[in-house]
Each structure stands twice: as structure tokens, then as C-alpha cells.
Design an enzyme around this catalytic site. Structure first.
Site: not given
Ligand code: SDX
Length: 391
Positions: A229, A270, A327
Site C-alpha cells: 500500500h 493496482h 507510487d
Molecule cells: C497504493 O487501493 C488503493 O487505492 C491504493 C492506493 C491509494 O491511493 O490508496 O492507490 C495506493 O497502495 C498503490 C499500490 C502500491 N503497491 C505497489 O505498487 C506494490 C506492487 N503492486 C502489487 O503488490 C499489486 O499490484 C497490488 C498489491 C497493488 C495489487 O495486488 P493484486 O490485487 O493481487 O493485483 P491484481 O489482482 O491486479 O493482480 C493480478 C495479477 C496477479 O497474478 P495472478 O494471480 O493473476 O497470476 O498480477 C500479478 C498478481 O500476482 N501482479 C503483479 C504485480 N501486481 C500484481 N505481478 C508482478 N508485479 C506486480 N507489481
């Protein structure tokens, strides 16, 4: 295993809450605060004006804005005993740990703004938090470097005042660059609110039990801290430093795609945006402008841009709709402003305080019930106790 419940996969939950504060269209990368696009607010507004918009629903007139800023200024100092509270921390404590503790401690000081049934109390609590977060954030930084705390200087605007408290010292007059102050203000504005994200949902859930508002915000700070986050901005810079050179990008892209590798591309993906996070676009432009205005040539920006180009052409990221989020570029700007990495998430918390408070007040002002998420139970069905001699 034997005895475990199975459950109907058709079970669905439509738990959602209503709000009029922020609208996100994740598929099309749209973010509106009270109907105004984030791009227009970032270009034409400032942080405190956006705070007013989020809290009251309308952009302020010139008189309303002057009165709002004046009232915020009345609350920028913290109770003198809060200063002694810092002495309980180790000097090397992470500033987010200190923020959780000190903001929660405000609930022990300001009893005259915690009767949440009284709108005036709620309003004062909101002003206190918006006004005091920069002061507490700067104090957590000063404490970590062993320098004296700086009192707020209300002759400065919000962001310049924060930089004054962060980098000023009692021996010399503050000399805050307008370029840096304007960039800092844009960073706060871009982080102001984002609908029902994890930390805002935490604040609403804590607030639904009618808990002390300062304690609710401390809970939001705790939720924000995680690298999934708000902690992602700090993690992005660490990732870019670890990549070190554009020639290493392919290795990290491969790692991010490897299901067996826990590495995630920080600043990408996201829960809601399946298109560009509009804040990321504004942040990327601001990074270019700030580094150029400050005459900084940061190779990290080149790595970030190249990483973005490669990822956006890679089928894995395209298919999973993974785009840069707020971010991805913010850390590069904060680094250029001289903000230490450990303070990046603290900056996010300062900016997001108004969003937390706006959502808290919106809920508390309306009809609400205590939050009570339900679960899908997948544990054992009922069974009789087994005495220890029979186990
Ligand atoms: C913020 O909610 C908000 O609004 C948050 C925020 C705010 O203003 O409050 O916008 C701020 O928190 C932004 C996010 C910051 N975090 C990061 O940048 C950390 C890296 N991102 C990941 O950890 C991830 O993208 C999340 C945590 C943000 C979201 O995770 P999800 O819900 O699992 O994402 P998804 O469902 O879209 O994932 C789809 C697929 C998954 O793989 P499969 O299960 O389909 O095989 O994409 C993969 C995920 O594992 N994936 C990634 C990835 N993010 C998702 N793979 C590699 N790198 C990534 N960054």
C-alpha cells in the site's frame, strides 16, 4: 481434510459503502474528487484548497479559503508534552512507527474534539489532524537525526511550513525553495484521497465503532505502512537502486513474472486501476519538471522510464493490466526534494490524512452501523473435546 466444511462457491458478498467524495473508474484511469478530475486539481489547485473540497464538497471562495487556512494555522502546534512522548522511542525507529504512536497519543490529549456526536467536535478534530500531521511528521524526522524540533512558521504556506520544520534549524533563517515547496504541495495533493483503499477502509471500520478519531487515523497510518500500500513508494526507490542500471531491467522483469519468485514490480499494478493510474501520469510529468528545475540528473528516473517502457510492452503486464501507480514516480520526486527514503510513506500519510478524515466524517455524520465483515468458514465442523490422554 476430514471434517472440513465445504462451502457453496456461488457465495457472493455485495458489501460496499456509499460515498460522495471520490470516484474512480479503474478501467479508464479516471479519478474525480467531488467531480473534479485529479489532473485539473493538480494543475490549478493546491493541497489545502483540495482539503476544503474533500471536506465540504465544493471548491472554496477566496474568503472561505482564507478562513480555512487561518483556522488550520491555529492548530499547527502540538501540545508541549507530545514533545516528551518522542523520548520513549529509539532514535533509529522507523518514522512510520513513530507516526502510529504519536498520532494515536493525540487521543490522550485533545478531549475537546472527541465527542463524535457533535459536528463541531468532528470539525475541530479534522482541522487538528490536517494541521498537526506535518508537524508530527517533521518531528519524527528531526528526532531520528538528533536535531531540535522546529516550531511551525505560520507565515509560510502549508507545504513550505512542512519543509521548514523538516530542514530548518534554530540557528539559521529558513530558505525554502518555491520550486520544492510547490512540488511538495503537489505530492500531498495527489495523495489526498483515493476512495475505499485499505487504509481508508481501516479508518472507516475503526470509526464505525465510534472510536476516538485520532485513534482511527492512527489505525489508518498502520494500514498504509505496508509495502503493498503506502509503503510502495519507499519500496520503489529501493527496487530502482537495486536494479542500478537499465541493463539489469530484464532480469527484474523476469523475476516479477516468475510465480515462484515473491518479487513484485514495486509501483506497478493496482486493485482498481486496470489502466494508467492518472496520478502516475501527473507524477511522471512532475518528476521531469522538478528534476529539470533543480538541475538534477538522476539516473534513477532513466531506469524508471525504461522499466515502464519495457513492462508496458511485455505480454505479462499487458495481459494482467498492470500499469504504473501513484507510487512509481513519487519516490523519485521526493528523493530530488531531499526527503529521506524512510520518510516517503510518512509523506503519503500526511497527504492522505484529509481523505481519511473526510471519509470518517462522511460516515459518522450520516446513518451508519458498526462494520462487521462476514467470512467464508472453511474450518472443522462441530466435534467433541478429546482429553489429553487420548490425543
Ligand atoms: C497504493 O487501493 C488503493 O487505492 C491504493 C492506493 C491509494 O491511493 O490508496 O492507490 C495506493 O497502495 C498503490 C499500490 C502500491 N503497491 C505497489 O505498487 C506494490 C506492487 N503492486 C502489487 O503488490 C499489486 O499490484 C497490488 C498489491 C497493488 C495489487 O495486488 P493484486 O490485487 O493481487 O493485483 P491484481 O489482482 O491486479 O493482480 C493480478 C495479477 C496477479 O497474478 P495472478 O494471480 O493473476 O497470476 O498480477 C500479478 C498478481 O500476482 N501482479 C503483479 C504485480 N501486481 C500484481 N505481478 C508482478 N508485479 C506486480 N507489481
Amino acid at each position: 481434510a476430514e471434517g472440513y466444511f465445504t462451502f457453496d462457491p456461488g457465495f457472493t458478498s455485495t458489501a460496499a459503502c456509499e460515498s460522495q467524495i471520490t470516484f474512480i473508474d479503474g478501467a479508464n484511469g479516471v479519478l474525480l474528487h467531488r467531480g473534479y478530475p485529479i489532473e485539473q486539481l493538480a494543475e490549478h489547485s493546491d493541497y489545502l484548497e483540495t482539503c476544503y473540497l474533500l471536506l465540504y464538497g465544493e471548491l472554496p471562495t477566496a474568503e472561505q479559503k482564507t478562513e480555512f487556512v487561518r483556522t488550520v494555522h491555529q492548530h499547527t502546534m502540538v501540545h508541549e508534552q507530545i514533545r516528551t512522548f518522542f523520548n520513549g522511542f529509539r532514535r533509529d525507529a522507523h518514522p512510520m512507527a513513530i507516526m502510529c504512536g504519536v498520532v494515536g497519543a493525540l487521543s490522550a490529549f485533545y478531549h475537546d474534539s472527541t465527542d463524535i456526536s457533535d459536528q463541531n467536535h468532528r470539525t475541530v478534530a479534522a482541522y487538528r489532524l490536517i494541521a498537526k500531521m506535518p508537524t508530527i511528521a517533521a518531528m519524527s524526522y528531526k528526532f531520528s537525526i538528533g536535531q531540535p524540533f522546529m516550531y511551525p512558521d505560520n507565515s509560510l504556506d502549508y507545504s513550505a511550513n512542512f519543509l521548514h520544520m523538516m530542514f530548518g534549524n534554530p540557528c539559521e533563517p529558513s530558505n525554502i525553495s518555491p520550486v520544492i515547496a510547490r512540488a511538495m504541495d503537489k505530492i500531498f495533493l495527489l495523495h489526498a484521497d483515493h476512495e475505499q483503499n485499505a487504509s481508508t477502509s481501516t479508518v472507516r471500520l475503526a470509526g464505525s465503532s465510534q472510536a476516538n478519531p485520532f485513534a482511527c487515523i492512527a489505525a489508518g497510518i498502520a494500514a498504509l505502512w505496508g509495502p503493498s500500500h503506502g509503503g510502495a513508494n519507499e519500496a520503489v526507490v529501493k527496487m530502482l537502486e537495486e536494479i542500478g542500471d537499465v541493463s539489469n531491467i530484464d532480469e527484474y522483469i523476469a523475476r516479477a513474472k516468475d510465480k515462484d519468485d515473491p518479487f513484485r514490480l514495486m509501483g506497478f499494478g493496482h486493485r482498481v486501476y486496470k489502466n494508467f493510474d492518472p496520478r502516475a501520469k501527473v507524477m511522471k510529468q512532475a518528476a521531469d519538471e522538478v528534476l529539470a528545475e533543480l538541475g538534477i540528473n538522476d539516473p534513477m528516473l532513466d531506469i524508471a522510464k525504461r522499466l515502464e517502457e519495457i513492462a508496458l510492452e511485455d505480454a505479462y503486464f499487458v495481459d494482467k493490466k498492470l500499469y504504473p501507480n501513484v507510487d512509481f514516480y513519487s519516490g523519485i520526486i521526493l528523493k530530488a526534494l531531499g526527503i529521506p527514503t524512510t520518510m516517503f510513506t510518512v509523506i503519503f500519510a500526511v497527504g492522505r490524512t484529509v481523505g481519511w478524515i473526510a471519509h470518517w466524517n462522511e460516515m459518522i455524520s450520516g446513518s451508519y452501523r458498526i462494520g462487521r465483515p462476514r467470512q467464508l468458514y472453511t474450518g472443522y465442523s462441530e466435534r467433541d473435546f478429546v482429553t489429553i490422554d487420548k490425543r
